[in-house]
Write a protein that holds these residues in place. Structure first.
Motif, PDB file in Angstrom:
ATOM      1  N   GLU A  55     -15.376  41.713 -36.783  1.00 14.68           N
ATOM      2  CA  GLU A  55     -16.808  41.794 -36.469  1.00 14.68           C
ATOM      3  C   GLU A  55     -17.075  41.322 -35.041  1.00 14.68           C
ATOM      4  OE1 GLU A  55     -15.508  40.476 -39.111  1.00 14.68           O
ATOM      5  OE2 GLU A  55     -16.233  41.722 -40.768  1.00 14.68           O
ATOM      6  N   ARG A  56     -16.395  40.273 -34.649  1.00 13.93           N
ATOM      7  CA  ARG A  56     -16.573  39.758 -33.282  1.00 13.93           C
ATOM      8  C   ARG A  56     -16.101  40.789 -32.266  1.00 13.93           C
ATOM      9  NH1 ARG A  56     -15.755  35.037 -30.133  1.00 13.93           N
ATOM     10  NH2 ARG A  56     -16.262  35.671 -28.006  1.00 13.93           N
ATOM     11  N   ILE A  57     -15.005  41.420 -32.503  1.00 15.00           N
ATOM     12  CA  ILE A  57     -14.480  42.419 -31.570  1.00 15.00           C
ATOM     13  C   ILE A  57     -15.440  43.599 -31.454  1.00 15.00           C
ATOM     14  CG2 ILE A  57     -12.633  44.115 -31.254  1.00 15.00           C
ATOM     15  CD1 ILE A  57     -10.721  41.997 -32.428  1.00 15.00           C
ATOM     16  N   ASN A  58     -15.972  44.067 -32.581  1.00 13.42           N
ATOM     17  CA  ASN A  58     -16.928  45.182 -32.539  1.00 13.42           C
ATOM     18  C   ASN A  58     -18.194  44.786 -31.772  1.00 13.42           C
ATOM     19  OD1 ASN A  58     -15.289  46.947 -34.013  1.00 13.42           O
ATOM     20  ND2 ASN A  58     -16.064  46.190 -35.972  1.00 13.42           N
ATOM     21  N   ALA A  59     -18.641  43.548 -31.955  1.00 16.24           N
ATOM     22  CA  ALA A  59     -19.837  43.088 -31.251  1.00 16.24           C
ATOM     23  C   ALA A  59     -19.599  43.028 -29.752  1.00 16.24           C
ATOM     24  CB  ALA A  59     -20.254  41.716 -31.781  1.00 16.24           C
ATOM     25  N   GLU A  60     -18.422  42.515 -29.345  1.00 13.15           N
ATOM     26  CA  GLU A  60     -18.114  42.454 -27.919  1.00 13.15           C
ATOM     27  C   GLU A  60     -17.988  43.849 -27.325  1.00 13.15           C
ATOM     28  OE1 GLU A  60     -18.356  39.952 -26.178  1.00 13.15           O
ATOM     29  OE2 GLU A  60     -18.135  38.231 -27.498  1.00 13.15           O
TER      30      GLU A  60
END
Length: 247
Positions: free
Chosen positions: A124-129
């Motif tokens: 989720e963090r990677i997609n947000a970044e």
């Protein structure tokens, strides 16, 4: 012919109740209210006293001075200095609103930055970044307009061949300018960032830190902008999986 003794008062002393005490000088007594007083006499308003046979005095209280006209009082009131800005409620209220706005902005920046810098690596963090990459490109363009030197110090990478959509190329170009077109142009970078960062995360989870470090470096090379949170995430993870040097 007899010679009269001189008539003298030694002094008169004012009392707290408004009366006076007189003290005589010489041998003549003080005649007050029909009585002969040898040394002192206490006087009140309206009293008459006699020194000797022929000299008589009356104690009279003068009326108090009248108050100044109302116009003078109002004039004095008008001449009073105005309150300073720091004592005016309207000014203080405006300062309070401005202070709260500044605090809210600072808090928002801190919270948003801490959320993107301190949370652990997840999909989720990677997609947000990755979703923030078009915004990073817009910010890089604004920086270049303000300072070419600052832009060169923050943004790296290659421009690429004509038609290649690299982060550096989009940051140097003025078009596309609208958000939708820019997001479409940056889509290859966003998708490549997701694939590479997810592969690095998988390697990190399996404990293969050497491969994870290499993949995080490739992730950064896709968005080589130190001011972009997506780039900082890749650098932080690369540092986190770096093997400890043996002594």
């Amino acid at each position: 012919m007899t010679r009269r003794r001189p008539v003298h008062l030694k002094r008169a002393e004012r009392q707290s109740d408004g009366g006076f005490i007189i003290r005589r000088m010489g041998l003549n007594p003080i005649m007050l209210r029909g009585e002969a007083l040898l040394q002192t006499a206490s006087l009140k308003a309206g009293d008459s006293f006699r020194l000797g046979k022929d000299v008589e005095f009356q104690f009279v209280v003068k009326a108090a001075a009248k108050e100044a006209p109302k116009k003078e009082a109002s004039k004095v009131g008008d001449d009073q200095p105005k309150k300073s800005l720091l004592k005016q409620p309207a000014f203080l209220a405006g300062m309070g609103v401005a202070y709260l706005a500044i605090v809210c902005i600072i808090g928002y920046v801190i919270l948003s930055d801490s959320g993107s810098a301190e949370s652990g690596p997840t999909a989720e963090r990677i997609n947000a970044e990755a979703g923030r990459i078009p915004t990073c490109i817009k910010n890089a363009r604004r920086m270049r307009q303000v300072s070419e030197q600052s832009f060169n110090g923050a943004v790296g990478g290659r421009v690429g061949r004509d038609g290649d959509a690299t982060y550096a190329a989009l940051s140097l170009a003025a078009e596309p300018s609208d958000d939708a077109a820019l997001a479409k142009a940056a889509e290859p970078i966003v998708e490549a960032y997701k694939r590479t960062a997810l592969a690095a995360l998988a390697s990190e989870t399996r404990g293969n830190n050497t491969l994870a470090q290499s993949l995080y470096q490739q992730t950064y090379d896709l968005v080589p902008d130190i001011n972009c949170s997506a780039a900082r995430f890749a650098l932080q993870r690369r540092a986190a999986v770096k093997p400890v040097a043996r002594r």
